[in-house]
Design a protein around this motif. Structure first.
Motif, PDB file in Angstrom:
ATOM      1  N   ALA A  90      -8.233   2.966 -10.762  1.00  0.00           N
ATOM      2  CA  ALA A  90      -8.912   3.321  -9.837  1.00  0.00           C
ATOM      3  C   ALA A  90      -9.003   4.910  -9.445  1.00  0.00           C
ATOM      4  O   ALA A  90     -10.005   5.370  -8.790  1.00  0.00           O
ATOM      5  CB  ALA A  90      -8.671   2.673  -8.404  1.00  0.00           C
ATOM      6  N   THR A  91      -7.873   5.564  -9.745  1.00  0.00           N
ATOM      7  CA  THR A  91      -7.673   6.899  -9.565  1.00  0.00           C
ATOM      8  C   THR A  91      -7.768   7.635 -10.695  1.00  0.00           C
ATOM      9  O   THR A  91      -7.433   9.114 -10.699  1.00  0.00           O
ATOM     10  CB  THR A  91      -6.385   6.995  -8.853  1.00  0.00           C
ATOM     11  OG1 THR A  91      -5.198   6.522  -9.507  1.00  0.00           O
ATOM     12  CG2 THR A  91      -6.604   6.595  -7.353  1.00  0.00           C
ATOM     13  N   GLY A  92      -8.169   7.450 -12.134  1.00  0.00           N
ATOM     14  CA  GLY A  92      -8.100   7.962 -13.306  1.00  0.00           C
ATOM     15  C   GLY A  92      -7.564   7.210 -14.460  1.00  0.00           C
ATOM     16  O   GLY A  92      -7.933   5.972 -14.757  1.00  0.00           O
ATOM     17  N   ASP A  93      -6.378   7.517 -15.011  1.00  0.00           N
ATOM     18  CA  ASP A  93      -5.976   7.020 -16.449  1.00  0.00           C
ATOM     19  C   ASP A  93      -5.104   5.881 -15.891  1.00  0.00           C
ATOM     20  O   ASP A  93      -4.070   5.931 -15.148  1.00  0.00           O
ATOM     21  CB  ASP A  93      -5.129   8.168 -16.969  1.00  0.00           C
ATOM     22  CG  ASP A  93      -4.370   7.617 -18.225  1.00  0.00           C
ATOM     23  OD1 ASP A  93      -4.773   6.252 -18.617  1.00  0.00           O
ATOM     24  OD2 ASP A  93      -3.399   8.002 -18.890  1.00  0.00           O
ATOM     25  N   GLY A  94      -5.587   4.577 -16.279  1.00  0.00           N
ATOM     26  CA  GLY A  94      -4.776   3.426 -16.096  1.00  0.00           C
ATOM     27  C   GLY A  94      -4.031   2.753 -17.290  1.00  0.00           C
ATOM     28  O   GLY A  94      -3.692   1.614 -17.502  1.00  0.00           O
TER      29      GLY A  94
ATOM     30  N   VAL B 298       0.815   9.176  -5.580  1.00  0.00           N
ATOM     31  CA  VAL B 298       1.048  10.526  -5.324  1.00  0.00           C
ATOM     32  C   VAL B 298       2.207  11.360  -6.172  1.00  0.00           C
ATOM     33  O   VAL B 298       1.849  12.597  -6.651  1.00  0.00           O
ATOM     34  CB  VAL B 298       1.442  10.612  -3.924  1.00  0.00           C
ATOM     35  CG1 VAL B 298       1.849  12.201  -3.594  1.00  0.00           C
ATOM     36  CG2 VAL B 298       0.227  10.522  -2.716  1.00  0.00           C
ATOM     37  N   ALA B 299       3.142  10.397  -6.541  1.00  0.00           N
ATOM     38  CA  ALA B 299       4.322  11.122  -7.540  1.00  0.00           C
ATOM     39  C   ALA B 299       3.601  11.357  -8.982  1.00  0.00           C
ATOM     40  O   ALA B 299       4.122  12.132  -9.565  1.00  0.00           O
ATOM     41  CB  ALA B 299       5.503  10.105  -7.554  1.00  0.00           C
ATOM     42  N   LEU B 300       2.534  10.708  -9.224  1.00  0.00           N
ATOM     43  CA  LEU B 300       2.026  10.908 -10.350  1.00  0.00           C
ATOM     44  C   LEU B 300       0.588  11.752 -10.384  1.00  0.00           C
ATOM     45  O   LEU B 300      -0.256  12.128 -11.532  1.00  0.00           O
ATOM     46  CB  LEU B 300       1.419   9.472 -11.275  1.00  0.00           C
ATOM     47  CG  LEU B 300       2.623   8.575 -11.554  1.00  0.00           C
ATOM     48  CD1 LEU B 300       1.894   6.970 -11.765  1.00  0.00           C
ATOM     49  CD2 LEU B 300       3.508   8.980 -12.665  1.00  0.00           C
ATOM     50  N   GLY B 301       0.449  12.256  -9.298  1.00  0.00           N
ATOM     51  CA  GLY B 301      -0.475  13.364  -9.313  1.00  0.00           C
ATOM     52  C   GLY B 301      -1.836  12.767  -9.017  1.00  0.00           C
ATOM     53  O   GLY B 301      -2.863  13.404  -9.076  1.00  0.00           O
ATOM     54  N   ARG B 302      -1.687  11.483  -8.449  1.00  0.00           N
ATOM     55  CA  ARG B 302      -3.081  10.968  -8.060  1.00  0.00           C
ATOM     56  C   ARG B 302      -3.453  11.045  -6.556  1.00  0.00           C
ATOM     57  O   ARG B 302      -2.611  11.151  -5.677  1.00  0.00           O
ATOM     58  CB  ARG B 302      -3.119   9.323  -8.405  1.00  0.00           C
ATOM     59  CG  ARG B 302      -2.752   9.509  -9.970  1.00  0.00           C
ATOM     60  CD  ARG B 302      -3.852   9.883 -10.801  1.00  0.00           C
ATOM     61  NE  ARG B 302      -3.280   9.747 -12.045  1.00  0.00           N
ATOM     62  CZ  ARG B 302      -3.742   8.327 -12.948  1.00  0.00           C
ATOM     63  NH1 ARG B 302      -4.266   7.575 -12.093  1.00  0.00           N
ATOM     64  NH2 ARG B 302      -3.474   8.238 -14.160  1.00  0.00           N
ATOM     65  N   ALA B 303      -4.488  10.696  -6.147  1.00  0.00           N
ATOM     66  CA  ALA B 303      -5.078  10.549  -4.772  1.00  0.00           C
ATOM     67  C   ALA B 303      -4.524   9.182  -4.158  1.00  0.00           C
ATOM     68  O   ALA B 303      -4.630   8.218  -5.025  1.00  0.00           O
ATOM     69  CB  ALA B 303      -6.458  10.759  -4.541  1.00  0.00           C
ATOM     70  N   PRO B 304      -4.041   9.025  -2.893  1.00  0.00           N
ATOM     71  CA  PRO B 304      -3.782   7.717  -2.405  1.00  0.00           C
ATOM     72  C   PRO B 304      -4.994   6.957  -2.257  1.00  0.00           C
ATOM     73  O   PRO B 304      -6.194   7.390  -2.507  1.00  0.00           O
ATOM     74  CB  PRO B 304      -3.353   8.001  -1.013  1.00  0.00           C
ATOM     75  CG  PRO B 304      -3.753   9.418  -0.840  1.00  0.00           C
ATOM     76  CD  PRO B 304      -3.975   9.983  -1.927  1.00  0.00           C
TER      77      PRO B 304
ATOM     78  N   THR C  99       0.981  -1.279  -0.171  1.00  0.00           N
ATOM     79  CA  THR C  99      -0.102  -0.036  -0.051  1.00  0.00           C
ATOM     80  C   THR C  99       0.775   1.406  -0.025  1.00  0.00           C
ATOM     81  O   THR C  99       0.689   2.171  -0.909  1.00  0.00           O
ATOM     82  CB  THR C  99      -0.984  -0.174   1.088  1.00  0.00           C
ATOM     83  OG1 THR C  99      -1.723  -1.264   1.134  1.00  0.00           O
ATOM     84  CG2 THR C  99      -1.981   1.227   1.325  1.00  0.00           C
ATOM     85  N   ALA C 100       1.973   1.324   0.880  1.00  0.00           N
ATOM     86  CA  ALA C 100       2.788   2.274   1.020  1.00  0.00           C
ATOM     87  C   ALA C 100       3.452   2.480  -0.417  1.00  0.00           C
ATOM     88  O   ALA C 100       3.737   3.631  -1.060  1.00  0.00           O
ATOM     89  CB  ALA C 100       3.894   2.303   2.067  1.00  0.00           C
ATOM     90  N   ALA C 101       3.894   1.667  -1.079  1.00  0.00           N
ATOM     91  CA  ALA C 101       4.726   1.735  -2.528  1.00  0.00           C
ATOM     92  C   ALA C 101       3.705   2.347  -3.247  1.00  0.00           C
ATOM     93  O   ALA C 101       3.959   2.982  -4.430  1.00  0.00           O
ATOM     94  CB  ALA C 101       5.195   0.284  -2.897  1.00  0.00           C
ATOM     95  N   LEU C 102       2.214   1.555  -3.448  1.00  0.00           N
ATOM     96  CA  LEU C 102       1.408   2.085  -4.572  1.00  0.00           C
ATOM     97  C   LEU C 102       1.137   3.541  -4.284  1.00  0.00           C
ATOM     98  O   LEU C 102       1.128   4.207  -5.192  1.00  0.00           O
ATOM     99  CB  LEU C 102       0.134   1.017  -4.380  1.00  0.00           C
ATOM    100  CG  LEU C 102      -1.100   1.552  -5.239  1.00  0.00           C
ATOM    101  CD1 LEU C 102      -0.599   1.273  -6.740  1.00  0.00           C
ATOM    102  CD2 LEU C 102      -2.195   0.577  -5.068  1.00  0.00           C
ATOM    103  N   ASN C 103       0.762   3.909  -3.146  1.00  0.00           N
ATOM    104  CA  ASN C 103       0.392   5.186  -2.588  1.00  0.00           C
ATOM    105  C   ASN C 103       1.546   6.284  -3.050  1.00  0.00           C
ATOM    106  O   ASN C 103       1.406   7.457  -3.454  1.00  0.00           O
ATOM    107  CB  ASN C 103      -0.239   5.550  -1.527  1.00  0.00           C
ATOM    108  CG  ASN C 103      -1.609   4.813  -1.369  1.00  0.00           C
ATOM    109  OD1 ASN C 103      -2.286   4.852  -2.497  1.00  0.00           O
ATOM    110  ND2 ASN C 103      -2.014   4.559  -0.155  1.00  0.00           N
ATOM    111  N   HIS C 104       2.916   5.888  -2.790  1.00  0.00           N
ATOM    112  CA  HIS C 104       3.853   6.846  -2.959  1.00  0.00           C
ATOM    113  C   HIS C 104       3.871   6.966  -4.698  1.00  0.00           C
ATOM    114  O   HIS C 104       4.250   8.087  -4.875  1.00  0.00           O
ATOM    115  CB  HIS C 104       5.361   5.954  -2.495  1.00  0.00           C
ATOM    116  CG  HIS C 104       6.402   6.612  -3.024  1.00  0.00           C
ATOM    117  ND1 HIS C 104       6.878   7.844  -2.455  1.00  0.00           N
ATOM    118  CD2 HIS C 104       7.316   6.528  -3.996  1.00  0.00           C
ATOM    119  CE1 HIS C 104       8.044   8.202  -3.386  1.00  0.00           C
ATOM    120  NE2 HIS C 104       8.334   7.496  -4.068  1.00  0.00           N
TER     121      HIS C 104
END
Length: 227
Positions: free
Chosen positions: A63-67, A33-39, A25-30
């Protein structure tokens, strides 16, 4: 083998042997966020795991936009660099795993891992958890040209562990489909990273705690002992 019905037992890794969700989860959310997405909330991430790091990132991006593949390509190096540096900050074996593995070893059973995690990451995590040298084989998502649910990785793990009657232990539909395709009995855990209710996994046995693993394997072993 003192009458134990299986010569080898193969395990999935994430969500089966170890609760790796906090670090994934930490790696995904990092990366997000680096790509301008919400965690994404950790509980949601638990149900995205099972198809490897790139697939996890793709699901998080979707899940947060462009996949798109382009976004996955952009985020994957970010994910990998962070995850390799923090692979076991919070990951740990599930309660009862150590005792179950020791009990199988006492029965003369060879242990192996078949995971869709990249083999290098799997070996890094195994070492961080203190299990280096404990498994006769570690087959990752990139070890062969195919990955679970193709049965080839499971067959390879069993062969590397010495062959003979074998069982597979996992937590997801990917695992139960792999075992079915390989013709191998499967025990599923009710508390892993499944994306559906565990009763829908189609496992031969479903257990709620690692203490129940050896009794479940013995119950499965009537026909296997002849294999």
């Amino acid at each position: 083998m003192n009458g134990f019905p299986f010569r080898s037992v193969v395990f999935d890794l994430d969500g089966t042997l170890a609760d790796t969700a906090p670090d994934l989860t930490a790696a995904l959310n990092h990366s997000l966020v680096a790509l301008g997405r919400a965690p994404i909330a950790g509980e949601a991430v638990r149900h995205m795991v099972g198809h490897g790091a790139r697939a996890l990132l793709a699901r998080g991006l979707a899940a947060t936009g462009d996949g798109s593949e382009a976004e996955v390509d952009r985020g994957f190096p970010i994910f990998m660099a962070f995850y390799q540096a923090h692979i076991a900050d919070h990951s740990q074996a599930f309660p009862g795993v150590e005792a179950a593995l020791a009990a199988l070893e006492a029965e003369g059973v060879a242990l192996a891992i078949c995971t869709n995690k990249l083999e290098g990451l799997a070996r890094q995590l195994i070492a961080a958890l203190g299990w280096e040298g404990r498994f006769a084989a570690v087959i990752g998502g990139d070890t062969l040209a195919v990955r679970k649910p193709d049965p080839a990785p499971l067959h390879a793990a069993i062969a590397a562990a010495g062959g003979g009657p074998a069982a597979f232990v996992g937590d997801s539909i990917t695992d139960t489909e792999t075992a079915r395709a390989a013709g191998v009995p499967c025990v599923a855990l009710s508390f892993g990273f499944s994306d559906r209710p565990p009763e829908q996994l189609g496992a031969d046995r479903l257990i709620d705690h690692w203490d129940a693993l050896l009794p479940a394997l013995r119950a499965l072993g009537g026909g296997a002992a002849q294999g």
